[in-house]
Design a protein around this motif. Structure first.
Motif, PDB file in Angstrom:
ATOM      1  N   ALA A  51      -9.591   5.701 -12.201  1.00  0.00           N
ATOM      2  CA  ALA A  51     -10.997   6.095 -12.137  1.00  0.00           C
ATOM      3  C   ALA A  51     -11.781   4.962 -11.467  1.00  0.00           C
ATOM      4  N   ASN A  52     -13.094   5.020 -11.523  1.00  0.00           N
ATOM      5  CA  ASN A  52     -13.921   4.003 -10.877  1.00  0.00           C
ATOM      6  C   ASN A  52     -13.683   2.601 -11.424  1.00  0.00           C
ATOM      7  N   THR A  53     -13.477   2.487 -12.738  1.00  0.00           N
ATOM      8  CA  THR A  53     -13.379   1.160 -13.344  1.00  0.00           C
ATOM      9  C   THR A  53     -12.120   0.947 -14.177  1.00  0.00           C
ATOM     10  N   SER A  54     -11.246   1.927 -14.236  1.00  0.00           N
ATOM     11  CA  SER A  54     -10.060   1.776 -15.081  1.00  0.00           C
ATOM     12  C   SER A  54      -8.830   2.430 -14.464  1.00  0.00           C
TER      13      SER A  54
ATOM     14  N   GLY B 172       5.410   9.002 -23.766  1.00  0.00           N
ATOM     15  CA  GLY B 172       4.164   9.482 -24.342  1.00  0.00           C
ATOM     16  C   GLY B 172       3.083   8.430 -24.499  1.00  0.00           C
ATOM     17  N   ARG B 173       3.415   7.170 -24.327  1.00  0.00           N
ATOM     18  CA  ARG B 173       2.396   6.122 -24.438  1.00  0.00           C
ATOM     19  C   ARG B 173       1.509   6.090 -23.206  1.00  0.00           C
ATOM     20  N   GLU B 174       0.308   5.554 -23.398  1.00  0.00           N
ATOM     21  CA  GLU B 174      -0.646   5.354 -22.316  1.00  0.00           C
ATOM     22  C   GLU B 174      -1.057   3.894 -22.294  1.00  0.00           C
ATOM     23  N   ILE B 175      -1.115   3.319 -21.098  1.00  0.00           N
ATOM     24  CA  ILE B 175      -1.585   1.955 -20.921  1.00  0.00           C
ATOM     25  C   ILE B 175      -2.891   2.041 -20.137  1.00  0.00           C
ATOM     26  N   ALA B 176      -3.969   1.567 -20.716  1.00  0.00           N
ATOM     27  CA  ALA B 176      -5.270   1.571 -20.042  1.00  0.00           C
ATOM     28  C   ALA B 176      -5.688   0.139 -19.762  1.00  0.00           C
ATOM     29  N   THR B 177      -6.081  -0.132 -18.520  1.00  0.00           N
ATOM     30  CA  THR B 177      -6.519  -1.465 -18.132  1.00  0.00           C
ATOM     31  C   THR B 177      -7.775  -1.364 -17.275  1.00  0.00           C
ATOM     32  N   PRO B 178      -8.580  -2.422 -17.264  1.00  0.00           N
ATOM     33  CA  PRO B 178      -9.703  -2.449 -16.326  1.00  0.00           C
ATOM     34  C   PRO B 178      -9.166  -2.537 -14.902  1.00  0.00           C
ATOM     35  N   LEU B 179      -9.730  -1.795 -14.011  1.00  0.00           N
ATOM     36  CA  LEU B 179      -9.299  -1.832 -12.615  1.00  0.00           C
ATOM     37  C   LEU B 179      -9.582  -3.207 -11.998  1.00  0.00           C
ATOM     38  N   SER B 180     -10.562  -3.908 -12.526  1.00  0.00           N
ATOM     39  CA  SER B 180     -10.915  -5.237 -12.005  1.00  0.00           C
ATOM     40  C   SER B 180      -9.776  -6.248 -12.170  1.00  0.00           C
ATOM     41  N   TRP B 181      -8.809  -5.972 -13.020  1.00  0.00           N
ATOM     42  CA  TRP B 181      -7.651  -6.851 -13.173  1.00  0.00           C
ATOM     43  C   TRP B 181      -6.776  -6.846 -11.922  1.00  0.00           C
ATOM     44  N   PHE B 182      -6.942  -5.844 -11.076  1.00  0.00           N
ATOM     45  CA  PHE B 182      -6.096  -5.672  -9.897  1.00  0.00           C
ATOM     46  C   PHE B 182      -6.988  -5.511  -8.660  1.00  0.00           C
TER      47      PHE B 182
END
Length: 86
Positions: A14-17, A25-35
């Motif tokens: 998305a715009n920021t993540s 079944g797991r989900e990993i969510a990170t801020p896009l700013s990390w990359f």
């Protein structure tokens, strides 16, 4: 039960993540700013990802970015990976 070899099933940016869905079944969510490479890429470039290393990694050929599932699970950022390569 935790899978021993988590593999990527889907990547949603998305715009920021970024959310990486794993086959177990797991989900990993990170801020896009990390990359930063992904953050500055176009929507089309971000969408052009492919599994790498038999699903244990993610490759964006149009952005020249590679991330490992293990690294994402450990909370590693692009800066962590850049510092290790120096």
């Amino acid at each position: 039960m935790v899978a021993e070899n988590p593999c990527v099933a889907e990547v949603c940016i998305a715009n920021t993540s970024m959310i990486v869905l794993l086959r177990d079944g797991r989900e990993i969510a990170t801020p896009l700013s990390w990359f930063p490479r992904l953050a500055s890429a176009s929507v089309e470039q971000r969408a052009a990802w492919e599994p790498a290393a038999a699903g244990h990694g993610i490759h964006w050929p149009l952005v020249d970015e590679d991330l490992s599932v293990e690294g994402l699970l450990q909370g590693q950022t692009a800066w962590f990976n850049d510092a290790r390569s120096e």
